[in-house]
Design an enzyme around this catalytic site. Structure first.
Site, mmCIF file in Angstrom:
data_model
loop_
_atom_site.group_PDB
_atom_site.id
_atom_site.type_symbol
_atom_site.label_atom_id
_atom_site.label_comp_id
_atom_site.label_asym_id
_atom_site.label_seq_id
_atom_site.Cartn_x
_atom_site.Cartn_y
_atom_site.Cartn_z
ATOM 1 N N HIS A 247 0.741 -1.409 0.469
ATOM 2 C CA HIS A 247 -0.082 0.097 -0.055
ATOM 3 C C HIS A 247 0.693 1.688 -0.409
ATOM 4 O O HIS A 247 2.244 1.200 -0.335
ATOM 5 C CB HIS A 247 -0.777 -0.092 1.411
ATOM 6 C CG HIS A 247 0.154 0.312 2.473
ATOM 7 N ND1 HIS A 247 0.617 -1.011 3.452
ATOM 8 C CD2 HIS A 247 -0.103 1.210 3.031
ATOM 9 C CE1 HIS A 247 1.149 -0.396 4.000
ATOM 10 N NE2 HIS A 247 1.134 1.193 4.418
ATOM 11 N N ASP A 249 0.186 4.842 1.830
ATOM 12 C CA ASP A 249 0.292 5.584 3.034
ATOM 13 C C ASP A 249 -0.773 6.927 2.137
ATOM 14 O O ASP A 249 -0.116 7.778 1.665
ATOM 15 C CB ASP A 249 0.920 5.822 4.089
ATOM 16 C CG ASP A 249 1.232 5.052 4.685
ATOM 17 O OD1 ASP A 249 1.198 3.947 4.487
ATOM 18 O OD2 ASP A 249 2.859 5.177 5.277
ATOM 19 N N HIS A 303 4.635 0.040 -0.062
ATOM 20 C CA HIS A 303 5.780 -0.977 1.489
ATOM 21 C C HIS A 303 4.626 -1.455 1.509
ATOM 22 O O HIS A 303 3.514 -1.887 1.132
ATOM 23 C CB HIS A 303 6.290 0.264 1.829
ATOM 24 C CG HIS A 303 4.948 1.034 3.272
ATOM 25 N ND1 HIS A 303 4.854 2.058 1.984
ATOM 26 C CD2 HIS A 303 4.024 1.253 3.967
ATOM 27 C CE1 HIS A 303 3.617 2.974 3.227
ATOM 28 N NE2 HIS A 303 3.780 2.275 4.493
ATOM 29 N N ARG A 313 5.283 -9.233 16.471
ATOM 30 C CA ARG A 313 6.629 -7.990 15.865
ATOM 31 C C ARG A 313 5.303 -6.345 15.919
ATOM 32 O O ARG A 313 4.405 -6.147 15.780
ATOM 33 C CB ARG A 313 6.499 -7.979 14.548
ATOM 34 C CG ARG A 313 7.313 -6.668 13.986
ATOM 35 C CD ARG A 313 7.701 -7.259 12.351
ATOM 36 N NE ARG A 313 8.370 -5.204 11.833
ATOM 37 C CZ ARG A 313 7.300 -4.429 11.574
ATOM 38 N NH1 ARG A 313 6.667 -5.150 10.739
ATOM 39 N NH2 ARG A 313 7.963 -3.477 10.789
HETATM 40 C C1 OGA Z 1 1.250 1.768 7.922
HETATM 41 C C2 OGA Z 1 2.761 0.197 7.806
HETATM 42 C C3 OGA Z 1 4.810 -0.615 8.400
HETATM 43 C C4 OGA Z 1 5.399 -1.745 9.607
HETATM 44 O O1 OGA Z 1 0.998 1.620 9.777
HETATM 45 O O2 OGA Z 1 1.082 2.452 7.414
HETATM 46 O O3 OGA Z 1 3.174 0.774 6.540
HETATM 47 O O4 OGA Z 1 6.076 -1.762 9.342
HETATM 48 N N1 OGA Z 1 2.875 -0.449 7.994
HETATM 49 O O5 OGA Z 1 4.401 -2.107 10.620
HETATM 50 NI NI NI Z 2 2.674 2.115 5.307
#
Ligand code: OGA
Ligand code: NI
Length: 384
Positions: A247, A249, A303, A313
């Site tokens: 996605h 942001d 990402h 995690r």
């Molecule tokens: C998000 C994201 C990545 C992560 O919350 O938008 O990309 O490593 N998180 O949690």
């Molecule tokens: Ni994100």
């Protein structure tokens, strides 16, 4: 009158790729059960071409904020040049020497367990309802029936407006009761720090783009932002699923702190690469709204997050978003005949609503939104 009152509700521009399902039939993500399950529900199994893989590490550019604060024009120019290159290419960089108290950051991570280790029924006291942006969510609260993310989140509204200075504390008090007052205090403090840091980073971005230093920090005064706690439970089949699917942001700027467990991956130069945790650093990335503010010069990049079979995690994302009445429009310095406007003016709530109705945000979303706006928008002259 606010722009969002004058334009029709977004209609499905492209069909949602997933079937919208009734909340009553939505799969419930109970992490205390699912973390031990070796037969993971098919809703969480991703198609082969999107399944995670072992990927090379991404050397993310490192920005030293103490150099930016030094007042030395040469050091400041170097920082801005580095940020400018990173943002034109992929929009990801690390910030170090940011001055945020390391104890506050580690506490913000460790107290996440107090919330996420609760039985599902307790977490559901803060349940995020359909159409809302804050609260506890897992499996996207019934919006989709496949490609579900292996995670739970708690999203908190932060506002930079004076009368909202206790908004995070009040949220914990109201939803979770007095036993969680300390969590409210920690996350309120954490948000206040992220807000200061985010505004400073917008000054680096402003200088990088060659506009007045305060241009964007003034724009983000009284911002209405979101803090999201991401909790990725272990998964017995991590090779089949994703913690967060690919996605972009939609927000302006994301400041992410990840614990010591790897999982974040970024799509750069046509391949996925791992952004492994660096102690005492925040991962910053440009979101779609800042891409629009920079007239497309700074990139919002795809990402995702992968999970593992061993340990949970945790990550904490602060999403900077403009105040609802601000018009997202690039500064005049970034627009000329060689650089015509890429996106029309808009206000953040309109874009947020669009992203909610059109599946997850990806690299197409901002342009589809721009086309939709151009077709539906009332004449600019009548906007406030
Ligand atoms: C998000 C994201 C990545 C992560 O919350 O938008 O990309 O490593 N998180 O949690
Ligand atoms: Ni994100």
């Amino acid at each position: 009158m606010a722009i969002e009152c004058m334009i029709p509700t977004p209609s499905p521009v492209h069909e949602a790729q997933e079937t919208q399902i009734h909340p009553a039939t939505a799969l419930v993500f109970d992490s205390s059960v699912l973390r031990h399950e070796s037969n993971i529900p098919t809703e969480f199994v991703w198609p082969d071409h999107e399944k995670p893989a072992v990927v090379p590490e991404f050397q993310v550019p490192v920005i030293d904020l103490s150099a930016f604060r030094s007042g030395d024009p040469v050091a400041i120019a170097e920082v801005c040049k580095l940020v400018n290159e990173a943002c034109q290419k992929h929009g990801f960089f690390l910030v170090v020497n940011h001055g945020v108290d390391a104890d506050l950051v580690s506490e913000a991570i460790s107290v996440m367990d107090r919330f996420f280790d609760l039985p599902l029924s307790c977490k559901q006291k803060a349940l995020r309802k359909l159409g809302e942006h804050c609260g506890y969510a897992s499996s996207f609260t019934g919006r989709f029936s496949s490609k579900l993310p292996w995670k739970e989140t708690l999203s908190l509204r932060f506002s930079d407006e004076k009368e909202c200075s206790h908004i995070v504390e009040e949220y914990f008090q109201n939803k979770m009761g007095p036993d969680f007052a300390d969590l409210g205090e920690i996350y309120q403090k954490y948000c206040n720090e992220m807000n200061k840091l985010a505004l400073e980073i917008t000054e680096v971005l402003g200088l990088g783009l060659g506009v007045k230093r305060e241009h964007f920090s003034e724009f983000y005064q009284e911002n209405d932002s979101v803090l999201r706690l991401n909790y990725y439970p272990p998964c017995q089949k991590p090779e089949l699923t994703l913690g967060t699917g690919p996605h972009c942001d939609p927000t302006s700027l994301t400041i992410l702190h990840q614990d010591s467990v790897s999982g974040l991956q970024v799509f750069v130069d046509n391949e996925w690469r791992a952004v492994n945790p660096t102690p005492n650093a925040f991962v910053v990335n440009i979101g779609d709204t800042f891409m629009a503010l920079s007239n497309g010069l700074y990139k919002s990049c795809l990402h995702r997050a992968v999970v593992n079979s061993e340990i949970p995690r945790r990550s904490i994302a602060f999403f900077l978003c403009p105040h609802k009445d601000k018009v997202v429009t690039p500064p005049p310095e970034l627009v000329d005949s060689d650089h015509p406007r890429v996106y029309p003016d808009f206000k953040w709530p309109t874009f947020l609503e669009f992203t909610q109705k059109h599946y997850r945000s990806d690299i197409e979303t901002l342009l589809s939104f721009a086309s939709w706006l151009k077709e539906n928008q009332a004449p600019l002259a009548t906007q406030s």
